[in-house]
Design a protein around this motif. Structure first.
Motif, mmCIF file in Angstrom:
data_model
loop_
_atom_site.group_PDB
_atom_site.id
_atom_site.type_symbol
_atom_site.label_atom_id
_atom_site.label_comp_id
_atom_site.label_asym_id
_atom_site.label_seq_id
_atom_site.Cartn_x
_atom_site.Cartn_y
_atom_site.Cartn_z
ATOM 1 N N ASP A 132 0.818 -1.219 0.000
ATOM 2 C CA ASP A 132 0.000 0.000 0.000
ATOM 3 C C ASP A 132 0.856 1.276 0.000
ATOM 4 N N ALA A 133 2.166 1.132 0.005
ATOM 5 C CA ALA A 133 3.082 2.280 0.174
ATOM 6 C C ALA A 133 2.679 3.083 1.421
ATOM 7 N N ASP A 134 2.366 2.361 2.476
ATOM 8 C CA ASP A 134 1.876 2.954 3.716
ATOM 9 C C ASP A 134 3.069 3.177 4.655
ATOM 10 N N TYR A 135 3.739 4.304 4.491
ATOM 11 C CA TYR A 135 4.988 4.531 5.211
ATOM 12 C C TYR A 135 4.874 5.632 6.259
ATOM 13 N N GLY A 136 3.638 6.037 6.584
ATOM 14 C CA GLY A 136 3.444 7.144 7.523
ATOM 15 C C GLY A 136 4.135 6.950 8.855
ATOM 16 N N ARG A 137 4.152 5.697 9.341
ATOM 17 C CA ARG A 137 4.734 5.480 10.667
ATOM 18 C C ARG A 137 6.237 5.712 10.700
ATOM 19 N N LEU A 138 6.889 5.592 9.532
ATOM 20 C CA LEU A 138 8.331 5.867 9.517
ATOM 21 C C LEU A 138 8.578 7.358 9.731
ATOM 22 N N TRP A 139 7.692 8.187 9.168
ATOM 23 C CA TRP A 139 7.822 9.628 9.421
ATOM 24 C C TRP A 139 7.533 9.934 10.893
ATOM 25 N N LEU A 140 6.602 9.146 11.452
ATOM 26 C CA LEU A 140 6.279 9.344 12.863
ATOM 27 C C LEU A 140 7.515 9.079 13.738
ATOM 28 N N VAL A 141 8.270 8.028 13.404
ATOM 29 C CA VAL A 141 9.496 7.732 14.158
ATOM 30 C C VAL A 141 10.442 8.928 14.092
ATOM 31 N N LEU A 142 10.613 9.465 12.888
ATOM 32 C CA LEU A 142 11.520 10.610 12.729
ATOM 33 C C LEU A 142 10.977 11.824 13.483
ATOM 34 N N TYR A 143 9.657 12.016 13.434
ATOM 35 C CA TYR A 143 9.033 13.142 14.144
ATOM 36 C C TYR A 143 9.264 13.018 15.648
ATOM 37 N N GLU A 144 9.098 11.793 16.166
ATOM 38 C CA GLU A 144 9.308 11.604 17.607
ATOM 39 C C GLU A 144 10.749 11.899 18.004
ATOM 40 N N GLN A 145 11.687 11.537 17.116
ATOM 41 C CA GLN A 145 13.090 11.857 17.403
ATOM 42 C C GLN A 145 13.283 13.372 17.462
ATOM 43 N N MET A 146 12.633 14.080 16.533
ATOM 44 C CA MET A 146 12.734 15.547 16.520
ATOM 45 C C MET A 146 12.174 16.134 17.816
ATOM 46 N N VAL A 147 11.015 15.611 18.236
ATOM 47 C CA VAL A 147 10.355 16.156 19.418
ATOM 48 C C VAL A 147 11.177 15.883 20.667
ATOM 49 N N ARG A 148 11.704 14.656 20.768
ATOM 50 C CA ARG A 148 12.427 14.282 21.980
ATOM 51 C C ARG A 148 13.811 14.886 22.044
ATOM 52 N N SER A 149 14.491 14.929 20.888
ATOM 53 C CA SER A 149 15.902 15.291 20.915
ATOM 54 C C SER A 149 16.211 16.584 20.182
ATOM 55 N N GLY A 150 15.250 17.132 19.488
ATOM 56 C CA GLY A 150 15.504 18.365 18.760
ATOM 57 C C GLY A 150 16.181 18.146 17.430
ATOM 58 N N ARG A 151 16.545 16.910 17.132
ATOM 59 C CA ARG A 151 17.108 16.620 15.810
ATOM 60 C C ARG A 151 16.844 15.149 15.490
ATOM 61 N N ILE A 152 17.074 14.776 14.257
ATOM 62 C CA ILE A 152 16.857 13.385 13.867
ATOM 63 C C ILE A 152 18.035 12.550 14.351
ATOM 64 N N GLN A 193 18.440 9.203 13.943
ATOM 65 C CA GLN A 193 18.725 7.994 13.158
ATOM 66 C C GLN A 193 20.134 8.112 12.568
ATOM 67 N N GLY A 194 21.076 7.331 13.108
ATOM 68 C CA GLY A 194 22.461 7.478 12.667
ATOM 69 C C GLY A 194 22.803 6.582 11.497
ATOM 70 N N ALA A 195 22.354 5.338 11.559
ATOM 71 C CA ALA A 195 22.665 4.375 10.493
ATOM 72 C C ALA A 195 21.375 3.760 10.000
ATOM 73 N N ALA A 196 21.438 3.120 8.834
ATOM 74 C CA ALA A 196 20.259 2.465 8.242
ATOM 75 C C ALA A 196 19.104 3.451 8.109
ATOM 76 N N TYR A 197 19.401 4.637 7.600
ATOM 77 C CA TYR A 197 18.385 5.675 7.454
ATOM 78 C C TYR A 197 17.420 5.288 6.333
ATOM 79 N N PRO A 198 16.112 5.193 6.623
ATOM 80 C CA PRO A 198 15.188 4.717 5.582
ATOM 81 C C PRO A 198 15.165 5.651 4.379
ATOM 82 N N ALA A 199 15.093 5.065 3.193
ATOM 83 C CA ALA A 199 15.135 5.864 1.966
ATOM 84 C C ALA A 199 14.119 5.324 0.969
ATOM 85 N N LEU A 200 13.478 6.242 0.263
ATOM 86 C CA LEU A 200 12.480 5.880 -0.745
ATOM 87 C C LEU A 200 13.199 5.639 -2.067
ATOM 88 N N VAL A 201 12.995 4.450 -2.642
ATOM 89 C CA VAL A 201 13.695 4.071 -3.865
ATOM 90 C C VAL A 201 12.736 4.142 -5.049
#
Lengths: 177, 304
Positions: free
Chosen positions: B153-173, B175-183
């Protein structure tokens, strides 16, 4: 341990796959395949495959691999030696599903490369756009391909011109010009 | 059809370790992987003489590609001389007669764990990345049947949510390694645990990349000239590690990805992660004619 020496079969399969791999990775590019269509059969097909073949002598090659000979509806590979029946085969081959795009079939068919209809290709593997010339395909083949290739579903194609190949994976967008 | 038609004369071992049937299966899956970039293709994943999780996926792809004329480079976290890299490289050359090299420019096949070389890869080179966890959705959806449906379904919203939570908690993203990428604008993949620094090297690259997970029995590919876009918010641009001001304490290299080496006395020094690039830089400083190819990064900036 003795020096590992590949057998003639190893070398042939490795070279055929390398040609196919680069042809797929760079749609529209031409690659040498000395043994033609039979080399692709031997490099890819196995007991686990269900194969459509339209030629009795090629059918023997496929049967010797242990693969099942089936109709287009159930085939994961189709090897055609004549382009006449290609429309019906392309219409019937499985194109996979959104859940299992890898179940889309591979269609290998003859064509004349480097002359005839001009096609403009874009998509993965192509820097910008590229143009190819191809002839010997049935009328409406490219349109039917577009209808069957609803990315990520689709049928991947390999065109064999005697001892050269060109591939069109489903990810390639084709426009006639 | 008789049994003798289906069998071959006895041989002590198959060229390239894998039997021809295993290679054919991997070839078929590699073709599908190229046709649907970034889509995880299941494969059988045979036993190879190293433990699952130590590079068996990459090894099987390399063994399928290898021929006597191949030249292999094996990287373990940037280094050519670690036990894992040296063992895999020696195994590959022993079972195939292929050449071994440390030099990115001389290699035809580069098998790597967690790094992409700093020197640009060419049209004729194949990069094989070892992947521990091929499923980018696993942190948000442990059920793989549901994860498959989400890919469909190309249902990837939750991956953005993970990144958003990192922003909220830490002020920056974070994710150091294995950064998800759209191919190719369709499938999100994990580019294996390469640092953020290495992800742009896959976008519209000249080389062909295979990513293969032996334990998880899946492989996927990034063909040349394929879009690989890290997931980002439009107002928070993708940032690679800031190593611009760091200098390698052994080779003097600057503007490449560095390993931090903590010192007993406190503080730390830095060393170029791509070990053979460092060696070539040292050789050049000593007056040797070691050739260094064009780099992806110049002064810490990616050069498209």
């Amino acid at each position: 341990m003795a020096d590992p020496v590949p057998t003639q079969d190893d070398l042939r399969d490795n070279a055929a796959f390398e040609a196919l791999m680069w042809a797929m990775a760079r749609p529209g590019s031409l690659h040498d395949l000395p043994g033609g269509i039979a080399d692709l059969v031997l490099a890819l097909v196995d007991r686990e495959c269900r194969v459509l073949v339209d030629d009795p002598s090629l059918a023997q090659v496929v049967a010797a691999t242990g693969a099942a000979l089936v109709a287009a509806e159930g085939a994961d590979h189709a090897f055609l030696t004549r382009a006449e029946g290609a429309l019906a085969v392309l219409a019937a081959l499985p194109a996979g599903s959104p859940l299992y795009p890898d179940q889309g079939a591979t269609l290998v068919l003859p064509a004349t490369l480097g002359q005839g209809q001009r096609l403009r290709l874009t998509g993965p593997g192509i820097e910008g756009a590229t143009e190819v010339h191809i002839s010997g395909l049935p009328d409406g083949f490219i349109d039917l391909r577009a209808a069957r290739c609803r990315y990520p579903e689709g049928v991947d194609m390999v065109f064999v011109d005697v001892s050269r190949i060109m591939a069109l994976p489903r990810s390639t967008t084709v426009e006639g010009i | 059809m008789s049994l003798s038609n289906l069998t071959r004369p006895w041989a002590a071992f198959s060229y390239g370790f894998l039997d021809p049937s295993a290679k054919r299966e991997i070839r078929r899956k590699m073709i599908k992987a190229i046709a649907v970039p970034g889509c995880q293709i299941p494969y059988a994943s045979r036993e190879v003489p190293i433990a699952r999780g130590w590079g068996t996926g990459g090894l099987q792809v390399t063994l399928t590609l290898i021929k006597p004329a191949s030249v292999v480079k094996v990287i373990d976290q940037g280094a050519d001389d670690s036990v894992n890299a040296a063992s895999i490289r020696r195994f590959l050359s022993r079972v195939s007669g292929a050449g071994e090299t440390w030099d990115t420019l001389a290699a035809t096949i580069v098998q790597s764990r967690h790094r992409i070389p700093e020197e640009r890869l060419r049209d004729d080179q194949v990069l094989v990345l070892q992947v521990p966890n091929p499923e980018p959705l696993r942190p948000v959806q442990p059920n793989m049947s549901i994860a498959r449906q989400m890919h469909a379904d190309a249902d990837y919203g939750r991956l953005w949510l993970v990144l958003y939570e990192q922003m909220v908690r830490s002020g920056r993203i974070m994710q150091g390694a294995a950064y998800p990428a759209l191919v190719n604008g369709r499938h999100v993949m994990t580019p294996s645990p390469i640092p953020r620094w290495d992800v742009p090297k896959l976008n519209m690259a000249r080389h062909l990349t295979f990513l293969s997970a032996g334990r998880e029995k899946r492989l996927y590919a990034v063909p040349p000239f394929t879009r690989v876009e890290p997931l980002v918010f439009s107002d928070v641009p993708y940032k690679v590690e800031d190593h611009t001001r760091l200098t390698c304490h052994r080779s003097g290299l600057t503007g490449v990805f560095m390993n931090e080496i903590p010192q007993a006395a406190g503080g730390s020094v830095f060393e170029a992660s791509d070990s053979h690039l460092g060696i070539k830089a040292i050789r050049r400083a000593e007056g040797d004619a070691a050739e260094i190819g064009p780099l992806w990064y110049q002064n810490g900036e990616f050069r498209g």
